[in-house]
Motif scaffolding. Structure first.
Motif, PDB file in Angstrom:
ATOM      1  N   ASP A  32       0.806  -1.259  -0.051  1.00  7.08           N
ATOM      2  CA  ASP A  32      -0.032  -0.004  -0.017  1.00  7.08           C
ATOM      3  C   ASP A  32       0.929   1.288  -0.052  1.00  7.08           C
ATOM      4  N   ASP A  49      -3.296   0.512  -3.502  1.00  9.86           N
ATOM      5  CA  ASP A  49      -2.803  -0.794  -3.017  1.00  9.86           C
ATOM      6  C   ASP A  49      -2.391  -1.622  -4.406  1.00  9.86           C
ATOM      7  N   ASP A 205      -8.340  -2.228   1.170  1.00 11.34           N
ATOM      8  CA  ASP A 205      -9.430  -3.322   1.582  1.00 11.34           C
ATOM      9  C   ASP A 205      -8.666  -3.963   3.148  1.00 11.34           C
ATOM     10  N   GLY A 206      -7.454  -3.683   3.365  1.00 15.74           N
ATOM     11  CA  GLY A 206      -6.858  -4.383   4.621  1.00 15.74           C
ATOM     12  C   GLY A 206      -7.638  -3.836   5.696  1.00 15.74           C
ATOM     13  N   ASP A 243      -3.722  -8.460   5.957  1.00 17.87           N
ATOM     14  CA  ASP A 243      -3.200  -7.694   4.665  1.00 17.87           C
ATOM     15  C   ASP A 243      -2.608  -6.464   5.144  1.00 17.87           C
TER      16      ASP A 243
END
Ligand code: CA
Length: 316
Positions: A32, A49, A205-206, A243
């Motif tokens: 990221d 990302d 999205d982590g 993530d």
């Protein structure tokens, strides 16, 4: 248009924006990236990302940030802020598409979510599954729609939102930077109105895979942006942190709405209609060479006319 003023949230938090990127608990590298870029067209916040694992995920995200910064630094104050950000993202896409021609980086790419703010204009654009939310004391609204295979299933009613998060193909993207030279960006233009200072949140999205929208809203409402970034990363890490996690929290100087508060102002260019950009490099010859060429062409023309006249005269 109105003056930016300090916004204090319910807990007395500051109006200073904040961002954080964390490797999480399981990954060996952080793919990221985030950036804050000041330009003559406004201040841009970007979250990328990257994907491609050891072969280029972090490189793709960094290439995108670097290209966007390079392009935004070139813009002038007369440029539309949304156009400036869009063109810079399109440029970043071309950079990654080119780099993917190297077989070692053939699978690299990156999501992007970016926002540019100038006075009361706010433009939000994205490709992929990084998200933008707007939060106030009453609601949290997701401003972006994920470009993922599972989002398509949700929209068709095949699976629910909750099932989407746990779906084995939850992270298969249908759009990203680097995959296609004809990038399709989703763009939303909004305006700031006087009223409750809302808060924009950008994330990878982590974060939202492990922290619910309601939890995100609760943390953002009750702490300063700096504390919210730290707390949200902690929450994702406590739940596995599978993530990389990136969050940016940006207090706005008003309420975000679709309507323009100054309708007499010229409407902005149709930002939703991508403008084809054809870049042709036209070589400029030195002035002396151009003068010689013009004299030569003149002499050729005059000589031809003279030959023609002589030929007509000899046939009379
Ligand atoms: Ca991710």
């Amino acid at each position: 248009m109105f003056e930016t003023r300090a916004q204090m949230n319910a807990s007395g938090g500051s109006s200073v924006p904040a961002a954080i990127s964390d490797i999480g608990c399981e990954r060996e590298i952080n793919e990221d990236r985030y950036a804050v870029i000041d330009s003559a067209a406004g201040r841009a916040w970007i979250v990328c990302d990257g994907m491609g694992g050891a072969l280029g995920g972090d490189l793709a995200a960094q290439l995108a940030i670097d290209a966007i910064r390079r392009e935004l630094e070139k813009v002038g104050s007369s440029d539309e802020s949304s156009d400036a950000l869009r063109h810079s993202i399109e440029s970043a896409n071309r950079v990654i598409v080119l780099r993917r021609q190297n077989p070692a980086f053939a699978n690299m790419g990156t999501t992007i979510v970016g926002v540019i703010v100038r006075e009361d204009e706010v433009s939000i654009m994205h490709a992929g599954d990084s998200r933008a939310y707007v939060i106030n004391q009453h609601k949290i609204e997701q401003l972006t729609t994920d470009h993922t295979y599972v989002q398509d299933l949700v929209e068709r009613g095949t699976i629910s939102h909750e099932e989407a998060l746990a779906h084995p193909q939850a992270h298969v993207l249908t759009r990203c930077l680097g995959a296609d030279p004809r990038l399709q960006l989703d763009i939303k233009c909004r305006w700031l109105w006087e009223g409750e200072g809302e808060i924009l949140l950008l994330c990878s999205d982590g974060l939202y895979s492990l922290v619910s929208d309601a939890e995100i809203a609760d943390v953002v409402r009750t702490t300063s942006p700096q504390e919210a970034c730290i707390r949200l990363v902690e929450l994702a890490r406590e739940r596995g942190g599978y993530d990389n996690i990136t969050v940016a929290v940006l207090p706005l100087a008003g309420e975000l709405r679709e309507e323009n508060p100054n309708p007499e102002r010229a409407p902005r260019a149709a930002v939703s209609a991508p403008r084809p950009r054809v870049e042709i490099d036209v070589p400029q010859l030195p002035l002396g060479v151009r003068i010689v060429a013009m004299v030569f062409l003149f002499l050729v023309g005059a000589g031809g006319t003279l030959v023609y006249l002589l030929w007509r005269l000899s046939n009379l």
